[in-house]
Every structure is written in structure tokens, then in C-alpha cells.
Design a protein around this motif. Structure first.
Motif, short mmCIF file in Angstrom:
data_model
loop_
_atom_site.label_atom_id
_atom_site.label_comp_id
_atom_site.label_asym_id
_atom_site.label_seq_id
_atom_site.Cartn_x
_atom_site.Cartn_y
_atom_site.Cartn_z
N LEU A 37 0.83 -1.20 0.00
CA LEU A 37 0.00 0.00 0.00
C LEU A 37 0.87 1.26 0.00
CD1 LEU A 37 -2.81 -0.93 2.54
CD2 LEU A 37 -3.10 -0.45 0.10
N ALA A 41 -2.83 5.57 1.81
CA ALA A 41 -3.90 4.69 1.32
C ALA A 41 -4.96 4.43 2.37
CB ALA A 41 -3.31 3.37 0.84
N LEU A 63 -7.41 -1.09 4.91
CA LEU A 63 -8.00 0.13 4.35
C LEU A 63 -9.24 0.51 5.18
CD1 LEU A 63 -7.72 -0.86 0.57
CD2 LEU A 63 -6.33 0.85 1.77
#
Length: 313
Positions: A37, A41, A63
Motif C-alpha cells: 500500500l 492509502a 483500508l
């Protein structure tokens, strides 16, 4: 401030530019691994990915702001939908955006193997053709009047059926349940479909439930005069069993646009004359790519505007 979107795979440059014009774009990533990532992010509310690349539970967990996963193309087999649903994350795909193009390619693949077109090309390039001399390619039966069995009569499968019927083929299919409004023969199992078919077309949506569904038993049922065409996903076909069948004459040939471990293709397949191999390009036509890109943009626009998604899975 532009909405933040995370891009997992590399996309065509014009489409990436289009995304960057509308959104703050992070990526592309090196993989769909949470370890790859990019900085920032964790604030992304949307993820654009491929069905084959997907979004696993670890990536979704990494996430915390994620609210929507947009799959470029029709596949979504690599998305952990249970993990997404547990978080209330929506998943979208491209709907029927590439169905016409993939169906067109599927019939081209059936012609290529059934009429030995690729083999004929190699024959001519090798300067083996001597006009009407005795040496020539073996006679083929062709497609007219033969049976086209479609494993998966969805948006693509229905269009393949229409094209097959236009070639004068008899159409049969196998689904989890009979398709509504379809007059073609519905076979009760994949094995029964393979026994019935001269050409077995794999157009089913991939998932763990049909991994290696086309195995040695199905290929044996298809028989030494039968052809396999796969434009779905490589995971649906047992590659080792297929190589055995092609090498041993259990089936007549195969046309494959998808493979189990793309872009790796077993050498056993590469050396065979009775197989046509293409690099996952069934949907690779300008019209289909434009439609898929438009669908991603439409879903992202709808999401960030608070409207219903255009093509939720």
C-alpha cells in the motif's frame, strides 16, 4: 478537494489520466498485497482493481476508510466478498460492458481450433504448402450442424449461443439453474453437457465452487472428437488433466485465452499443435475497454455523489 481513490493494477495511461483528472489517485500498486500500500492509502474510500487481482481480506482490513471496490471488467472472483460485506463495503463490476466482445472472441477461438486456422497459418509460414500436393492439413468436420455446449449461460454465454446458432450449431447449456426465456436444451450437469457437446465452451463465472470443474472426467466425457474453449478463467479447468487429454487424444483440441497462473503457461501446452493459446485478450477491443472504463467512472461518480451504484455485484 478531490475524492481519494486507490488504484491496485496499472491501467492504460489515458484511463489513469482520466481518473487523475477527477480524483486524487494513489497507485498503481505493485500487487494487491497490503504490504504494498502506498502512503496515505488508509484514507482511500474507493479501490479500483481487477477481478483476477482482487482484494483479499488482509487488504480490506488495511483500508479502514474503504467503502467501495470497483472491479475493472466483469470478474470479481478475487474480491473477498464476505470480508467486504462484513464492513458494509459495496462491490461493483463492469456488468455486461464486454459481453459482445468476449462472445465474438469466443466464436473466433472455436473457429480457430475447430477449423485449424492457427495450425494452417503455421503450415504456410513453414513453407510446407505445395498447392494441391498430397501433403496437406487433415480434413475437419467444421462447426455447422455440430453441438455447442455452453457452461455458464450468463450475459456472455447467451451471446455466444446466438452466434453459435447463426453458425448453424445446436445449442445446449448447463447452469446452476435453468435460464429464463431460453429455448436451448438445459443439461442437468456439466458431465452431461460434456457428453452431449462437440464443442464445450467455458463461460462460467469463476469461484472456489467451480475450481477445476473441467477435470479429467469431464474431458473424457467430451471425447476424442470434442473441442474445449475457455474464455472464462483458467481456474475452472484442471490444466494437468487438460494436458493429459490433449497429449493422449482424449479430446481433439482446445482454445485457451485464460490460464491458471497467468502469465505462466506450461510448456506442455506450448508445444502442442492441437491447442490455440492467446494472452487473455477476449475483452481486449477498443469498444469493450471504453465501456469498462466508463462503467468504473460511472460507479465512482455515483458513489461519491451519494447516488445508487450503476452496476453493484
Amino acid at each position: 478537494m478531490k475524492p481519494l481513490v486507490l488504484l491496485a493494477p496499472r491501467m492504460p495511461a489515458p484511463f489513469e489520466a482520466r481518473l487523475r483528472d477527477r480524483f486524487t489517485l494513489l497507485g498503481p500498486m505493485q500487487s494487491a498485497d497490503a504490504a504494498d500500500l502506498p502512503p496515505g492509502a488508509e484514507a482511500a474510500r474507493a479501490l479500483v482493481t481487477l477481478g483476477s487481482l482482487g482484494a483479499g481480506a488482509a487488504l480490506i482490513a488495511a483500508l479502514p476508510a474503504l467503502e467501495v471496490i470497483c472491479c475493472y471488467g466483469t470478474g470479481f472472483e478475487g474480491v473477498d466478498r464476505a470480508a467486504a460485506a462484513a464492513r458494509g463495503i459495496a462491490v461493483t463490476n463492469a456488468g455486461e460492458a464486454n459481453a459482445e466482445t468476449v462472445a465474438e472472441f469466443a466464436m473466433g477461438a472455436a473457429l480457430a481450433i475447430g477449423r485449424r486456422i492457427a495450425e494452417g497459418d503455421r503450415y504456410v509460414r513453414a513453407r510446407r504448402w505445395r498447392g494441391n500436393a498430397v501433403e496437406r492439413l487433415p480434413m475437419v468436420q467444421g462447426l455447422f450442424g455440430r453441438r455447442l455446449g455452453i457452461y455458464g449461460l450468463g450475459a456472455i454465454g447467451r451471446r455466444i449461443a446466438a452466434r453459435g446458432a447463426a453458425f448453424g450449431m445446436e445449442i445446449g447449456y448447463h447452469n446452476r439453474r435453468p435460464a429464463e426465456g431460453v429455448g436451448h436444451a438445459c443439461l442437468p450437469s456439466l458431465h452431461a453437457l460434456a457428453e452431449w457437446s462437440d464443442v464445450l465452451m467455458v463461460s462460467v463465472r469463476a469461484g472456489p465452487e467451480n475450481r477445476h470443474a473441467v477435470d479429467a472426467a469431464i474431458l473424457a466425457a467430451l471425447g476424442p472428437g470434442g473441442f474445449l474453449v475457455n474464455i472464462a478463467r483458467g481456474s475452472v479447468v484442471d490444466t494437468a488433466a487438460l494436458c493429459d487429454a490433449l497429449e493422449g487424444g482424449a479430446i481433439a483440441g482446445a482454445a485457451l485465452d485464460v490460464f491458471e497462473n497467468e502469465p505462466e503457461i506450461p510448456e506442455r501446452l506450448r508445444v502442442l499443435e492441437n491447442v490455440v493459446l492467446t494472452p487473455h485478450i477476449a475483452a481486449f477491443a477498443a469498444s469493450a475497454q471504453a465501456a469498462q472504463q466508463d462503467m468504473v467512472m460511472a460507479n465512482l461518480d455515483a458513489f461519491f455523489a451519494g447516488r445508487p451504484l450503476v452496476s453493484p455485484v
